[in-house]
Design a protein around this motif. Structure first.
Motif, PDB file in Angstrom:
ATOM      1  N   UNK A  44       0.874  -1.165   0.000  1.00 58.60           N
ATOM      2  CA  UNK A  44       0.000   0.000   0.000  1.00 58.60           C
ATOM      3  C   UNK A  44       0.914   1.218   0.000  1.00 58.60           C
ATOM      4  N   UNK A  45       0.519   2.233  -0.743  1.00 57.68           N
ATOM      5  CA  UNK A  45       1.328   3.452  -0.799  1.00 57.68           C
ATOM      6  C   UNK A  45       1.506   3.925  -2.220  1.00 57.68           C
ATOM      7  N   UNK A  46       2.625   4.585  -2.468  1.00 59.48           N
ATOM      8  CA  UNK A  46       2.910   5.182  -3.767  1.00 59.48           C
ATOM      9  C   UNK A  46       3.257   4.131  -4.812  1.00 59.48           C
ATOM     10  N   UNK A  47       2.616   4.221  -5.965  1.00 57.16           N
ATOM     11  CA  UNK A  47       2.940   3.390  -7.121  1.00 57.16           C
ATOM     12  C   UNK A  47       3.088   1.904  -6.772  1.00 57.16           C
ATOM     13  N   UNK A  48       2.072   1.347  -6.156  1.00 54.04           N
ATOM     14  CA  UNK A  48       2.171  -0.028  -5.661  1.00 54.04           C
ATOM     15  C   UNK A  48       2.378  -1.055  -6.766  1.00 54.04           C
ATOM     16  N   UNK A  49       1.765  -0.866  -7.928  1.00 55.28           N
ATOM     17  CA  UNK A  49       1.953  -1.823  -9.017  1.00 55.28           C
ATOM     18  C   UNK A  49       3.410  -1.919  -9.434  1.00 55.28           C
ATOM     19  N   UNK A  50       4.038  -0.774  -9.624  1.00 54.02           N
ATOM     20  CA  UNK A  50       5.448  -0.737 -10.012  1.00 54.02           C
ATOM     21  C   UNK A  50       6.339  -1.261  -8.892  1.00 54.02           C
ATOM     22  N   UNK A  51       6.020  -0.893  -7.666  1.00 55.11           N
ATOM     23  CA  UNK A  51       6.815  -1.364  -6.522  1.00 55.11           C
ATOM     24  C   UNK A  51       6.683  -2.879  -6.346  1.00 55.11           C
ATOM     25  N   UNK A  52       5.499  -3.429  -6.584  1.00 53.94           N
ATOM     26  CA  UNK A  52       5.335  -4.881  -6.501  1.00 53.94           C
ATOM     27  C   UNK A  52       6.157  -5.592  -7.575  1.00 53.94           C
ATOM     28  N   UNK A  53       6.223  -5.010  -8.757  1.00 50.20           N
ATOM     29  CA  UNK A  53       7.048  -5.580  -9.818  1.00 50.20           C
ATOM     30  C   UNK A  53       8.521  -5.587  -9.390  1.00 50.20           C
ATOM     31  N   UNK A  54       8.953  -4.489  -8.775  1.00 50.93           N
ATOM     32  CA  UNK A  54      10.339  -4.421  -8.283  1.00 50.93           C
ATOM     33  C   UNK A  54      10.580  -5.431  -7.161  1.00 50.93           C
ATOM     34  N   UNK A  55       9.605  -5.571  -6.274  1.00 46.72           N
ATOM     35  CA  UNK A  55       9.737  -6.540  -5.198  1.00 46.72           C
ATOM     36  C   UNK A  55       9.808  -7.959  -5.750  1.00 46.72           C
ATOM     37  N   UNK A  56       8.976  -8.253  -6.729  1.00 50.87           N
ATOM     38  CA  UNK A  56       9.010  -9.580  -7.342  1.00 50.87           C
ATOM     39  C   UNK A  56      10.394  -9.866  -7.932  1.00 50.87           C
ATOM     40  N   UNK A  57      10.955  -8.916  -8.655  1.00 55.75           N
ATOM     41  CA  UNK A  57      12.299  -9.086  -9.216  1.00 55.75           C
ATOM     42  C   UNK A  57      13.325  -9.291  -8.113  1.00 55.75           C
TER      43      UNK A  57
ATOM     44  N   UNK B  70       3.905   0.565   2.470  1.00 50.98           N
ATOM     45  CA  UNK B  70       3.594  -0.354   3.567  1.00 50.98           C
ATOM     46  C   UNK B  70       3.507  -1.753   2.972  1.00 50.98           C
ATOM     47  N   UNK B  71       4.123  -2.697   3.639  1.00 51.97           N
ATOM     48  CA  UNK B  71       4.124  -4.081   3.186  1.00 51.97           C
ATOM     49  C   UNK B  71       3.150  -4.858   4.054  1.00 51.97           C
ATOM     50  N   UNK B  72       2.249  -5.602   3.400  1.00 57.95           N
ATOM     51  CA  UNK B  72       1.317  -6.487   4.110  1.00 57.95           C
ATOM     52  C   UNK B  72       1.665  -7.922   3.761  1.00 57.95           C
ATOM     53  N   UNK B  73       1.935  -8.711   4.791  1.00 56.70           N
ATOM     54  CA  UNK B  73       2.270 -10.115   4.605  1.00 56.70           C
ATOM     55  C   UNK B  73       1.222 -10.928   5.361  1.00 56.70           C
TER      56      UNK B  73
ATOM     57  N   UNK C  70       1.618  -5.927   9.005  1.00 60.68           N
ATOM     58  CA  UNK C  70       1.816  -4.749   8.158  1.00 60.68           C
ATOM     59  C   UNK C  70       3.038  -3.987   8.659  1.00 60.68           C
ATOM     60  N   UNK C  71       3.938  -3.688   7.723  1.00 64.40           N
ATOM     61  CA  UNK C  71       5.182  -2.987   8.034  1.00 64.40           C
ATOM     62  C   UNK C  71       5.176  -1.662   7.286  1.00 64.40           C
ATOM     63  N   UNK C  72       5.403  -0.564   7.986  1.00 62.61           N
ATOM     64  CA  UNK C  72       5.507   0.750   7.360  1.00 62.61           C
ATOM     65  C   UNK C  72       6.987   1.021   7.097  1.00 62.61           C
ATOM     66  N   UNK C  73       7.388   0.957   5.824  1.00 66.99           N
ATOM     67  CA  UNK C  73       8.802   1.102   5.460  1.00 66.99           C
ATOM     68  C   UNK C  73       9.333   2.493   5.781  1.00 66.99           C
ATOM     69  N   UNK C  74       8.471   3.497   5.817  1.00 67.01           N
ATOM     70  CA  UNK C  74       8.937   4.851   6.116  1.00 67.01           C
ATOM     71  C   UNK C  74       9.339   5.003   7.579  1.00 67.01           C
TER      72      UNK C  74
END
Length: 116
Positions: free
Chosen positions: A8-21, A82-85, A93-97
């Protein structure tokens, strides 16, 4: 163990792609099957948008390695994310900021998802 990772947060689709990589390049996660879960097409989009990552953790003990990798990834993010696992029963839920120690992320994920 099945785990769902969402953002959750800014540009989640792009960030999820980066996380997957990131997760796919992590050599410690060789036994993890990663599948991108696509959001339903909303029309007008240029292609499918990743909604979450589904991770199949075999063997079970690999949760610690996944949690460590997520903590490191979150620690280098510049955007507010924010990462939700979730394991289907519990969600962390982890707030990376607000992340002070990436290792603490790993400990928290393992404690909350793998604990009683």
């Amino acid at each position: 163990m099945d785990v769902r990772v969402g953002l959750a947060g800014d540009e989640t689709g792009e960030e999820l792609r980066r996380l997957e990589e990131w997760l796919r390049r992590d050599q410690e996660l060789g036994g993890v099957t990663i599948t991108a879960q696509r959001a339903p097409d909303q029309g007008g989009e240029m292609g499918p948008v990743t909604e979450a990552l589904h991770l199949l953790l075999e063997p079970r003990g690999v949760l610690t390695a996944v949690a460590a990798s997520l903590g490191t990834w979150a620690g280098i993010r510049r955007r507010h994310v924010r990462i939700r696992v979730s394991n289907g029963k519990k969600t962390v839920e982890i707030d990376a900021s607000r992340l002070d120690d990436p290792d603490e992320v790993a400990v928290r994920i393992v404690r909350e998802l793998d604990g009683p």
